[in-house]
Design an enzyme around this catalytic site. Sequence first.
Site, PDB file in Angstrom:
ATOM      1  CE1 TYR A   1     -27.409   0.329   4.677  1.00  0.00           C
ATOM      2  CE2 TYR A   1     -26.814   2.447   5.639  1.00  0.00           C
ATOM      3  CZ  TYR A   1     -26.822   1.581   4.568  1.00  0.00           C
ATOM      4  OH  TYR A   1     -26.229   1.942   3.383  1.00  0.00           O
TER       5      TYR A   1
ATOM      6  CE1 TYR B   1     -25.190   0.259  14.358  1.00  0.00           C
ATOM      7  CE2 TYR B   1     -25.938   1.024  12.217  1.00  0.00           C
ATOM      8  CZ  TYR B   1     -24.988   0.405  13.004  1.00  0.00           C
ATOM      9  OH  TYR B   1     -23.831  -0.058  12.438  1.00  0.00           O
TER      10      TYR B   1
ATOM     11  CE1 TYR C   1     -23.428   5.208   8.784  1.00  0.00           C
ATOM     12  CE2 TYR C   1     -23.767   3.166   9.988  1.00  0.00           C
ATOM     13  CZ  TYR C   1     -23.391   3.825   8.827  1.00  0.00           C
ATOM     14  OH  TYR C   1     -22.980   3.104   7.736  1.00  0.00           O
TER      15      TYR C   1
ATOM     16  NE  ARG D   1     -17.914 -11.068   8.549  1.00  0.00           N
ATOM     17  CZ  ARG D   1     -16.699 -10.859   9.029  1.00  0.00           C
ATOM     18  NH1 ARG D   1     -15.675 -10.774   8.203  1.00  0.00           N
ATOM     19  NH2 ARG D   1     -16.496 -10.748  10.334  1.00  0.00           N
TER      20      ARG D   1
ATOM     21  CG  ASP E   1     -10.650 -18.122 -12.647  1.00  0.00           C
ATOM     22  OD1 ASP E   1     -11.593 -17.340 -12.434  1.00  0.00           O
ATOM     23  OD2 ASP E   1      -9.739 -18.331 -11.822  1.00  0.00           O
TER      24      ASP E   1
HETATM   25  C1  LIG Z   1     -22.785  -7.373   3.877  1.00  0.00           C
HETATM   26  C2  LIG Z   1     -22.802  -6.761   5.233  1.00  0.00           C
HETATM   27  C3  LIG Z   1     -23.623  -5.668   5.488  1.00  0.00           C
HETATM   28  C4  LIG Z   1     -23.664  -5.103   6.758  1.00  0.00           C
HETATM   29  N1  LIG Z   1     -24.573  -4.122   7.018  1.00  0.00           N
HETATM   30  C5  LIG Z   1     -24.775  -3.709   8.293  1.00  0.00           C
HETATM   31  C6  LIG Z   1     -25.873  -2.862   8.620  1.00  0.00           C
HETATM   32  O1  LIG Z   1     -26.685  -2.500   7.761  1.00  0.00           O
HETATM   33  N2  LIG Z   1     -26.023  -2.494   9.902  1.00  0.00           N
HETATM   34  C7  LIG Z   1     -25.175  -2.913  10.886  1.00  0.00           C
HETATM   35  O2  LIG Z   1     -25.367  -2.556  12.046  1.00  0.00           O
HETATM   36  N3  LIG Z   1     -24.137  -3.727  10.604  1.00  0.00           N
HETATM   37  C8  LIG Z   1     -23.936  -4.161   9.349  1.00  0.00           C
HETATM   38  N4  LIG Z   1     -22.933  -5.055   9.069  1.00  0.00           N
HETATM   39  C9  LIG Z   1     -22.049  -5.498  10.164  1.00  0.00           C
HETATM   40  C10 LIG Z   1     -22.577  -6.790  10.772  1.00  0.00           C
HETATM   41  O3  LIG Z   1     -23.833  -6.650  11.337  1.00  0.00           O
HETATM   42  C11 LIG Z   1     -21.617  -7.344  11.833  1.00  0.00           C
HETATM   43  O4  LIG Z   1     -21.484  -6.416  12.867  1.00  0.00           O
HETATM   44  C12 LIG Z   1     -20.255  -7.690  11.259  1.00  0.00           C
HETATM   45  O5  LIG Z   1     -20.368  -8.249   9.987  1.00  0.00           O
HETATM   46  C13 LIG Z   1     -19.540  -8.685  12.177  1.00  0.00           C
HETATM   47  O6  LIG Z   1     -20.314  -9.822  12.321  1.00  0.00           O
HETATM   48  P1  LIG Z   1     -19.964 -11.212  11.597  1.00  0.00           P
HETATM   49  O7  LIG Z   1     -18.580 -11.524  11.988  1.00  0.00           O
HETATM   50  O8  LIG Z   1     -20.955 -12.189  12.120  1.00  0.00           O
HETATM   51  O9  LIG Z   1     -20.087 -10.966  10.148  1.00  0.00           O
HETATM   52  C14 LIG Z   1     -22.835  -5.612   7.801  1.00  0.00           C
HETATM   53  C15 LIG Z   1     -22.012  -6.696   7.528  1.00  0.00           C
HETATM   54  C16 LIG Z   1     -21.987  -7.275   6.271  1.00  0.00           C
HETATM   55  C17 LIG Z   1     -21.104  -8.453   6.034  1.00  0.00           C
HETATM   56  S1  SF4 Z   2     -17.566 -16.423   2.752  1.00  0.00           S
HETATM   57 FE1  SF4 Z   2     -16.873 -14.382   2.233  1.00  0.00          FE
HETATM   58  S2  SF4 Z   2     -18.586 -13.563   1.110  1.00  0.00           S
HETATM   59 FE2  SF4 Z   2     -19.376 -15.311   2.194  1.00  0.00          FE
HETATM   60  S3  SF4 Z   2     -20.191 -14.506   4.081  1.00  0.00           S
HETATM   61 FE3  SF4 Z   2     -18.097 -15.101   4.473  1.00  0.00          FE
HETATM   62  S4  SF4 Z   2     -16.943 -13.239   4.174  1.00  0.00           S
HETATM   63 FE4  SF4 Z   2     -18.902 -12.920   3.220  1.00  0.00          FE
END
Ligand SMILES: Cc1cc2nc3c(=O)[nH]c(=O)nc-3n(C[C@H](O)[C@H](O)[C@H](O)COP(=O)(O)O)c2cc1C
Ligand code: SF4
Length: 690
Positions: free
Chosen positions: A61, A175, A180, A325, A650
């Site tokens: 963001y 966004y 937000y 992720r 650890d």
């Molecule tokens: C470390 C991290 C930071 C994130 N920051 C944002 C962000 O700045 N803006 C946003 O729209 N979503 C953000 N998200 C949400 C992700 O874009 C996404 O919607 C969410 O992690 C689900 O996707 P995934 O299952 O592929 O992780 C963030 C997610 C993670 C893990």
């Molecule tokens: S393993 Fe854990 S730390 Fe790594 S991206 Fe996935 S959720 Fe995030």
Amino acid sequence: MSRNPRYDVLFESVRIGPVTARNRFYAVPHAAGMTNTMPHMRASFRETKAEGGWGVVCTGYVSIDPSSDDAPLPYATLWDDHDIRSHALMTDGVHKHGALAGIELWHGGGSVMNRSSRLPPLSPSGTSWMATHVNFMGHQRPKLMDAQDIRALLTQQAQAARRARQAGFDIVYVYAGMGYLPYEFLLPEWNQRTDAYGGSVANRVRLVRELLEVTQEAVGGKCAVALRISLEELRARPSASAPSQAHEVVALLADVPDLWDVKLDSAPTDCAPSRFSSEGSHESVIDFVKTLTRRPVVGVGRFTSPDTMVSQIRRGVLDLIGAARPSIADPFLPAKIDAGREQDIRECIGCNICISSWHYGVPVRCTQNPTIGEEWRRGWHPERIEPAGSATSVLVVGAGPAGLECALSLGRRGYEVSVAEAADDIGGRLRFETRLPGLAGWGRVLDWRREQLQRLSNVNVYRGNRLTAGDILEVGYTHVVLATGARWARLLYSALEIPVGELHGPGVFTPEDIAAGAPLRSPVVVYDFDNYYMGSVLAEYLARGGHSVSYVTPAGHAAASTIMSNEQPQVHRALASASVALHTLSRVTAFAGGVVTLATQFTERERRLPCESLVIVGTRFADDTLYGALTARADEWQGSGIRSVTRIGDALAPGALVDAVYSGHRYARELDAAPETLGYRRDAPLERRA
Ligand SMILES: Cc1cc2nc3c(=O)[nH]c(=O)nc-3n(C[C@H](O)[C@H](O)[C@H](O)COP(=O)(O)O)c2cc1C
Ligand code: SF4
């Protein structure tokens, strides 16, 4: 190896307005804790994803104006022309590898506190987010936006979009997600306006439409304009004219954006931990979007399986496979599928340590991928590692997460490695922990390393092999690495918040005793001042196993630190559904005669609970018995050919899995490295030009 034709569809290009993504792999917007203050680290981190084959790589963001200031959380800015160069570092890196670069322009509205800019936050009706958790709590209430504020917002978005284009971005976002500002206009709780921006759904959508329009005008057809929107709340709301208000919103804007990026609303459901949600968990909320728009749709859901990805596309749920992720855990996920190496994907385990790192305000870290965030400052690459610096042999004692990562990375460098594990199987603490409720997915830490190690002929793993100092001196390896783990202590917790006062005797247990199958009698009290997952998971495990369980903690919530990993709301729900009685703000002070005595934190008021078994989940200490025995015989090392004995994970300093894996990896990277290459480069903001 070549690509499995079943996955060809994932490598089709997708047109997004005026630009074309080379494939369907889309690294969605996610913050990485690096902000504009660490521009080289951030650029390198995102470039690595492009190198790993993602068709689109987005920023996190990016604030469009000082009235949207999320400090101390790490957010990026595009407030003026000086900010452009910092983002251009990223777009250059991403373009170098043939990917598109996307930027998520963001205004936090009533969900930010403007702690640094000290401007009044803004919201549609002066309503704020009244978070009950300390990390997000604030006292600043927003100003109700008037017509002038709305005009100013549209101007700020347009200016930021123009700068984004100058910085080289191909996709520019509006966004409207996760509480937000534009999202606040969509929901009636936030938006009680009586002007053209409030009331009917059509009115509530007006601001998002206008933001899209000014963005389109600003980028002049050179960039695609995407809308990221959270649909969970809206989907749950009835509509007179459509199946839900989410359907109404999407239908009203159908072909206005060039791309729909759809997600859920709250961090625990959007970025859902694997403890409580499986891959593809967003589908039931966002599955209708493609039926209402002709524009491509990207969505997320911790996608790591190419078969699931293909299924999403074939079934018409998504056009692009979004990932935050999975792209952190394995920036090379697309390249591996492309090369027919899908079994090499380092799958995200859904532990949400990455999201914790954002909450802590530090560069992103990952349990599975120790190189993340270290691409620039330490020069670590997720797929490449320096060849061995000498033809030496290394003995790794202990095959838990630290030992396995260390052995694997040393093996990849070409060292001759032996791993001695005392137990009959590898895994260390994960052998037991992955059997606990919701933690099976964390077994990917072991599965991936086990599979990768099997391919290395220079690494041998010896199970059921408990070594003494004498054994180690006899076998004579050049380097000895001790990854012998840690032990839970039977200590209580003082009013000064320090572990003191050992409690021994019948009926007192630690997690290791439970792992070893100790027979417990009900009622059980789990006493948790570790505050991470173990206490709550054990309470749930024991309750589901038929015990009557009370969970006691000096903190205000169960598993208090899991507020950082998005797990806490579900932890409370899980404990309630397992009928675990919750006692927060309470310390155990004594245990005898079938009764545990509690002191109420702050008031010292005493209470008693019936208890036959007390499980203390408090603090851990390194298991350094072997280290002590070896250092006591340090004068024999040279004669045995031993040059170094080092503790990792650890065994050095007990921590979370992420710390163990990182520690093992760092040892392997640094073995035989020149001293001047150790440590890390410090990044700094780009100088402002006059
Ligand atoms: C470390 C991290 C930071 C994130 N920051 C944002 C962000 O700045 N803006 C946003 O729209 N979503 C953000 N998200 C949400 C992700 O874009 C996404 O919607 C969410 O992690 C689900 O996707 P995934 O299952 O592929 O992780 C963030 C997610 C993670 C893990
Ligand atoms: S393993 Fe854990 S730390 Fe790594 S991206 Fe996935 S959720 Fe995030």
